[in-house]
Design a protein around this motif. Structure first.
Motif, PDB file in Angstrom:
ATOM      1  N   HIS A  53      29.917  51.033  39.074  1.00 31.52           N
ATOM      2  CA  HIS A  53      30.262  49.860  39.660  1.00 31.52           C
ATOM      3  C   HIS A  53      29.264  49.881  41.127  1.00 31.52           C
ATOM      4  O   HIS A  53      29.333  51.041  41.704  1.00 31.52           O
TER       5      HIS A  53
ATOM      6  N   ASN B  58      35.351  53.652  47.795  1.00 31.16           N
ATOM      7  CA  ASN B  58      34.186  54.171  47.390  1.00 31.16           C
ATOM      8  C   ASN B  58      33.280  54.157  48.946  1.00 31.16           C
ATOM      9  O   ASN B  58      32.580  54.979  48.789  1.00 31.16           O
TER      10      ASN B  58
ATOM     11  N   ASP C 162      36.193  56.929  39.059  1.00 33.05           N
ATOM     12  CA  ASP C 162      36.782  55.593  39.877  1.00 33.05           C
ATOM     13  C   ASP C 162      37.541  55.088  38.613  1.00 33.05           C
ATOM     14  O   ASP C 162      36.879  54.420  37.628  1.00 33.05           O
TER      15      ASP C 162
ATOM     16  N   SER D  88      41.010  48.047  49.967  1.00 37.00           N
ATOM     17  CA  SER D  88      40.503  47.465  48.542  1.00 37.00           C
ATOM     18  C   SER D  88      39.888  48.792  47.752  1.00 37.00           C
ATOM     19  O   SER D  88      39.622  49.680  48.365  1.00 37.00           O
ATOM     20  N   GLY D  89      39.674  48.485  46.517  1.00 35.23           N
ATOM     21  CA  GLY D  89      38.917  49.702  45.732  1.00 35.23           C
ATOM     22  C   GLY D  89      37.372  49.687  46.309  1.00 35.23           C
ATOM     23  O   GLY D  89      37.121  50.810  46.316  1.00 35.23           O
ATOM     24  N   PHE D  90      36.973  48.743  46.661  1.00 29.80           N
ATOM     25  CA  PHE D  90      35.624  48.760  47.279  1.00 29.80           C
ATOM     26  C   PHE D  90      35.650  49.669  48.306  1.00 29.80           C
ATOM     27  O   PHE D  90      34.714  50.505  48.541  1.00 29.80           O
TER      28      PHE D  90
ATOM     29  N   THR E 224      42.468  51.137  41.820  1.00 26.08           N
ATOM     30  CA  THR E 224      42.666  49.914  42.844  1.00 26.08           C
ATOM     31  C   THR E 224      44.004  49.432  42.347  1.00 26.08           C
ATOM     32  O   THR E 224      44.530  49.666  41.348  1.00 26.08           O
TER      33      THR E 224
ATOM     34  N   ALA F  92      39.337  52.125  38.344  1.00 26.71           N
ATOM     35  CA  ALA F  92      39.880  50.681  38.574  1.00 26.71           C
ATOM     36  C   ALA F  92      40.257  50.111  37.307  1.00 26.71           C
ATOM     37  O   ALA F  92      41.284  49.336  37.415  1.00 26.71           O
ATOM     38  N   HIS F  93      39.546  50.338  36.280  1.00 25.89           N
ATOM     39  CA  HIS F  93      39.790  49.582  35.086  1.00 25.89           C
ATOM     40  C   HIS F  93      40.833  50.350  34.044  1.00 25.89           C
ATOM     41  O   HIS F  93      41.236  50.081  33.223  1.00 25.89           O
TER      42      HIS F  93
ATOM     43  N   GLY G 220      44.067  46.048  47.579  1.00 26.74           N
ATOM     44  CA  GLY G 220      43.973  47.524  48.004  1.00 26.74           C
ATOM     45  C   GLY G 220      43.453  48.457  46.860  1.00 26.74           C
ATOM     46  O   GLY G 220      43.327  48.156  45.733  1.00 26.74           O
TER      47      GLY G 220
ATOM     48  N   SER H 167      44.454  46.243  42.804  1.00 24.44           N
ATOM     49  CA  SER H 167      44.224  44.824  42.562  1.00 24.44           C
ATOM     50  C   SER H 167      44.033  44.316  41.159  1.00 24.44           C
ATOM     51  O   SER H 167      43.989  43.272  40.808  1.00 24.44           O
ATOM     52  N   LYS H 168      44.071  45.285  40.250  1.00 20.74           N
ATOM     53  CA  LYS H 168      43.757  44.821  38.785  1.00 20.74           C
ATOM     54  C   LYS H 168      45.387  45.272  37.972  1.00 20.74           C
ATOM     55  O   LYS H 168      46.186  44.414  38.297  1.00 20.74           O
TER      56      LYS H 168
HETATM   57  N1  PMP Z   1      35.096  50.182  41.221  1.00 22.86           N
HETATM   58  C1  PMP Z   1      35.407  49.650  40.150  1.00 22.86           C
HETATM   59  C2  PMP Z   1      34.716  50.372  38.908  1.00 22.86           C
HETATM   60  C3  PMP Z   1      35.608  48.079  39.861  1.00 22.86           C
HETATM   61  O1  PMP Z   1      35.189  47.509  38.933  1.00 22.86           O
HETATM   62  C4  PMP Z   1      36.000  47.498  41.020  1.00 22.86           C
HETATM   63  C5  PMP Z   1      36.430  45.844  40.953  1.00 22.86           C
HETATM   64  N2  PMP Z   1      35.342  45.080  40.412  1.00 22.86           N
HETATM   65  C6  PMP Z   1      35.976  48.037  42.162  1.00 22.86           C
HETATM   66  C7  PMP Z   1      35.589  49.344  42.284  1.00 22.86           C
HETATM   67  C8  PMP Z   1      36.561  47.194  43.499  1.00 22.86           C
HETATM   68  O2  PMP Z   1      37.770  47.085  43.410  1.00 22.86           O
HETATM   69  P1  PMP Z   1      38.734  45.937  44.572  1.00 22.86           P
HETATM   70  O3  PMP Z   1      38.478  44.693  43.780  1.00 22.86           O
HETATM   71  O4  PMP Z   1      39.939  46.595  44.519  1.00 22.86           O
HETATM   72  O5  PMP Z   1      37.869  45.881  45.527  1.00 22.86           O
END
Ligand code: PMP
Length: 389
Positions: free
Chosen positions: A129, A108, A204, A103-105, A234, A206-207, A243, A236-237
């Motif tokens: 985030h 980090n 990061d 995941s993106g989470f 990410t 992600a967006h 992932g 996932s977006k």
């Molecule tokens: N980083 C940022 C800036 C995000 O906005 C998010 C998701 N809200 C994440 C990381 C986490 O990504 P993921 O949903 O793939 O775990």
């Protein structure tokens, strides 16, 4: 009993987040409790979550490899399709290499801790985030927050940290695109400050991936691919699956492969996921059609809401907040939009500062003009009814 009091307190105050499941695909129209709603709350920016080419790639890979990857990456969970995905992602981000996480989470959680530790410092934008905040905590480095996109504050804190002589490595971390307001980080200035004070740079995105830089992201948008050490993305977006990945220099990625804890200790993404993500990158690199449609829709919605008199803040991307202010009014507004057929989540303190409650809209490439017109008409009706416009 343990936790009951806390739960009761949240429920009594109306703060317990009740989750209503979406019945079916999370597309531009969703069904909740049997009711159809125009969906303005998903991160599925390009509509790829339901893309037929990606579904087909996922099914094909699932038939070949099975549903699971069987182990963590460092035992024998690394399938050739993971390597293919990582090569694709590096090409997509214009970096030497990339590493995929679950995941993106997790990116980090992995990347910050793998390179930063006691005796180091991290300069972090105050609106970064939650996963960045947690990653900084895990690292045990000194976290120093700077005011949101305030380059004077960053410069001052970078100078203080460097001149104090207290720290070995110093890193600066920012979101590429901030998800609550849709504003873009001031990357050229951040890079300049990083060069002046010898900071490691970490974005990061992600967006921003799939959205800026013709799809390649915020770093590419500013033409700074060779100046940013870590690019987090990410899957996932905009990519529409699940992932995350870190893209950067070969030695950084090699290091994460032996020190990124979720890579070492958590099972690898499924082969179907990897295949769908590879196909998504193919789609994004073949044509900018979806990217262009996303921007067209974002600009259309923004214009419509602005003309009605809504405060859409400082957004520079398709993310369109409608800033209401008062927390209760924001929640009432979101509920009434829902009654009328628009799903747009309210976001209030503590996610955003007190008094800046908002309903956040995430239009996608999959919305039609008719859907957006209908949403704008509902915004007008409810906005007038509640005295917001
Ligand atoms: N980083 C940022 C800036 C995000 O906005 C998010 C998701 N809200 C994440 C990381 C986490 O990504 P993921 O949903 O793939 O775990």
């Amino acid at each position: 009993m343990f936790l009951n009091e806390g739960l009761k307190d949240l429920r009594d105050k109306g703060l317990y987040n009740v989750i209503n499941p979406v019945e079916g695909a999370n597309g531009p129209i969703i069904s909740i409790d049997g009711k159809e709603l125009i969906n303005l709350s998903a991160n599925n920016y390009l509509g790829l979550a339901t893309n037929s080419r990606m579904k087909e790639a996922c099914i094909k890979a699932t038939e070949k490899y099975g549903v699971g990857s069987g182990a963590v990456r460092t035992i024998n969970g690394t399938l050739d399709i993971h390597i293919k995905l990582e090569e694709k992602l590096a090409e997509f981000k214009h970096t030497e290499a990339a590493i995929a996480f679950q995941s993106g989470f997790n990116c980090n959680m992995a990347a910050i801790q793998a390179v930063m530790g006691k005796g180091d410092a991290i300069l972090s934008d105050e609106l970064n985030h939650a996963s960045i905040i947690d990653g900084c905590r895990l690292s045990k480095a000194k976290a120093i927050r700077f005011n949101h996109s305030d380059m004077e504050d960053l410069r001052k804190k970078a100078k203080e940290a460097r001149e104090s002589g207290e720290y070995n490595n110093i890193m600066v971390i920012t979101d590429g695109v901030f998800s609550m307001d849709g504003d873009v980080c001031k990357l050229p200035e951040i890079v300049e400050i990083a060069e002046e004070f010898d900071l490691i740079t970490y974005v990061d995105d992600a967006h921003g991936s799939g959205v800026l830089g013709k799809g390649a992201g915020t770093v590419k948008h500013f033409g700074l691919s060779d100046k940013v050490d870590f690019q987090i993305g990410t899957l996932s977006k905009a990519i529409g699956v699940i992932g995350g990945y870190v893209a950067g220099k070969r030695n950084l990625i090699d290091w994460l492969m032996v020190r990124g804890r979720p890579f070492l200790f958590s099972t690898a993404i499924t082969p179907g996921t990897a295949a769908a993500c590879i196909e998504a990158v193919n789609i994004l690199t073949e044509s900018t059609e979806l990217h262009d449609k996303l921007w067209e829709n974002g600009n259309y919605l923004k214009k419509g809401l602005k003309e009605l008199g809504f405060d859409i803040g400082a957004s520079e991307t398709p993310i369109t907040p409608c800033i209401i202010g008062d927390e209760k009014l924001t929640q009432d507004f979101s509920r009434r939009l829902n009654d009328e057929g628009v799903y747009a989540k309210s976001i209030v303190f503590p996610t955003v500062p007190k008094g800046t409650g908002r309903v956040r809209n995430m239009p996608s490439a999959a919305h039609t003009k008719e859907m957006l017109d209908k949403a704008i008409a509902i915004y007008e009706k409810v906005g007038k009814e509640l005295g917001i416009i």
